[in-house]
Enzyme design. Sequence first.
Site, short mmCIF file in Angstrom:
data_model
loop_
_atom_site.label_atom_id
_atom_site.label_comp_id
_atom_site.label_asym_id
_atom_site.label_seq_id
_atom_site.Cartn_x
_atom_site.Cartn_y
_atom_site.Cartn_z
N LYS A 116 40.70 7.40 22.81
CA LYS A 116 40.21 6.91 22.05
C LYS A 116 40.08 6.29 21.00
O LYS A 116 41.49 5.41 21.23
CB LYS A 116 39.34 8.16 20.95
N ARG A 142 34.97 20.87 10.07
CA ARG A 142 34.16 19.84 10.24
C ARG A 142 33.53 19.93 11.44
O ARG A 142 32.98 20.57 11.26
CB ARG A 142 35.68 18.24 10.91
N HIS A 147 40.00 23.17 18.04
CA HIS A 147 40.53 21.53 17.45
C HIS A 147 42.02 22.14 16.66
O HIS A 147 41.31 23.16 15.74
CB HIS A 147 39.62 20.32 16.90
N ARG A 170 44.69 18.64 25.75
CA ARG A 170 44.36 17.30 25.39
C ARG A 170 45.52 16.28 24.19
O ARG A 170 45.65 16.84 23.66
CB ARG A 170 43.17 17.55 24.39
N TYR A 193 51.53 -16.07 -2.18
CA TYR A 193 50.01 -15.75 -3.27
C TYR A 193 50.32 -15.28 -3.97
O TYR A 193 51.52 -14.26 -3.50
CB TYR A 193 49.41 -15.30 -1.99
N CYS A 198 49.92 -13.19 4.28
CA CYS A 198 49.00 -13.73 4.12
C CYS A 198 48.36 -13.07 5.35
O CYS A 198 48.52 -12.48 6.04
CB CYS A 198 49.27 -15.68 4.08
N ASP A 209 46.72 -14.72 7.46
CA ASP A 209 47.38 -15.21 9.21
C ASP A 209 49.04 -15.52 9.25
O ASP A 209 49.55 -15.71 10.33
CB ASP A 209 46.78 -16.51 10.02
C1 LIG Z 1 41.87 12.82 18.22
C2 LIG Z 1 41.84 13.45 19.43
C3 LIG Z 1 43.39 14.62 20.07
C4 LIG Z 1 44.05 14.37 20.55
O1 LIG Z 1 45.20 14.05 19.22
P1 LIG Z 1 46.69 14.26 19.73
O2 LIG Z 1 47.29 14.34 18.25
O3 LIG Z 1 46.59 12.22 19.30
O4 LIG Z 1 47.31 15.19 20.73
C5 LIG Z 1 42.48 15.55 20.55
N1 LIG Z 1 41.39 16.76 20.39
C6 LIG Z 1 40.44 15.78 19.38
C7 LIG Z 1 39.36 16.69 19.30
C8 LIG Z 1 41.04 15.24 18.62
O5 LIG Z 1 39.89 14.53 18.33
#
Ligand SMILES: *Cc1c(COP(=O)(O)O)cnc(C)c1O
Length: 397
Positions: free
Chosen positions: A38, A136, A170, A229, A273, A321, A323
């Site tokens: 992502k 969530r 998660h 994951r 600045y 700055c 750039d």
């Molecule tokens: C982003 C995400 C991950 C990956 O997490 P890491 O800590 O980068 O491994 C896995 N599962 C879900 C649902 C996520 O949103």
Amino acid sequence: MDYLRRTWAEIDLDALTRNFMEMKKRLKPGCQTMAVVKADAYGHGDGYVSRTLQQAGADWFAVSNINEAVSLRQQDVTRPILILGYTPPEQVKLLGSMSISQTIYSTEYAHALSKAAAACGVHIDCHIKIDTGMSRIGFYAQQQLEAQAAEEIAQVCALPGLDCTGIFTHFAVADSYHGDDPAFTRRQFDCFMQTVALLAERNITFRLRHCCNSAATLAYPEMYLDMVRLGDVLYGLNPSSECAGMAQLKPVMSLYTTVTMVKTLTDGVDISYGRKYTTPHNGLRIASIAIGYADGYRRNFSNKGHVLLHGQPAPIVGTICMDQLMIDVTGIPQTKSGDVVTLLGCDGEQQITLDDFAAINQTINYEECCLIGRRVPRVYLQGGQEIAAIDYVIARL
Ligand SMILES: *Cc1c(COP(=O)(O)O)cnc(C)c1O
């Protein structure tokens, strides 16, 4: 390789593959890998990263939304892709035609997607998301509500147009191993397994049960189930300092810019600045370099960070700055315009990491790599060679 050598990020595809293999080797045979790509592969560029991981054997890809999924399909990712977040039901046809899997996280959303799918005669592969501790998106199963969650999920699985083949959760603190955090992670896992078991009692089973992110894959092998994951670790990053050393990882991204001008100043001269830095003595050599906050090099580094050139650290002086920024190269007398400056990565014995960025900015390495700007070309290295460069500004490939 043809790209703008002003400011650029190098992406080491060999390191990416090595990080993937380093994680893969700890999995049991049959346990699949989902590469989380992502946010443009955490700022590393989704196309080359995903194709490299696909070649290395990644079984699945995960993204946050349908545009990211379509981007992968357009760049030759043929393996399954899961959207972890919300997809507007009116996009259901695209999910179907591109074989993109969708997360189902509530009864309300399931009905909306099912209705849309039935209306255009498509079947969508879905993974059910259970909320075991993040509060969530996900079917709420915390506080002994597994039975209620299972009841809701059972009804969702019977809806037309949705093929619910996966189920996942998660973790909130899989990267923390002190206090009651490990116990919290285990409670999340138990809650997940309990919900899955209640569904199995109703003869509802899932081919892919997954709950481990990078940190859990490092620390909780008993929780691997059917798939893990992997995000942060693929990019050579530790999910937290507590995870450091749990795997041999190599940073994938380096960041470079160029010295554009060097001048020698007398004492009492203000730089940049807001006049936040004043030369303390005569003869200070100050170099301007071609990176600023619009490139994702944060203004918070003003008077704080340092960069590397000629194998030596040079402190940032004055305000960053949009750039440009200025560095003190008094101790590096050979500095001249055109020199390459390392903001992230190695120069000789010296190294700057995304964790160093994160420490200064009081955040995590994840945020730092996502912030590297679209104005910074990504240059891909393989076998020590530059094999490609992507410039988002003029879409030169
Ligand atoms: C982003 C995400 C991950 C990956 O997490 P890491 O800590 O980068 O491994 C896995 N599962 C879900 C649902 C996520 O949103």
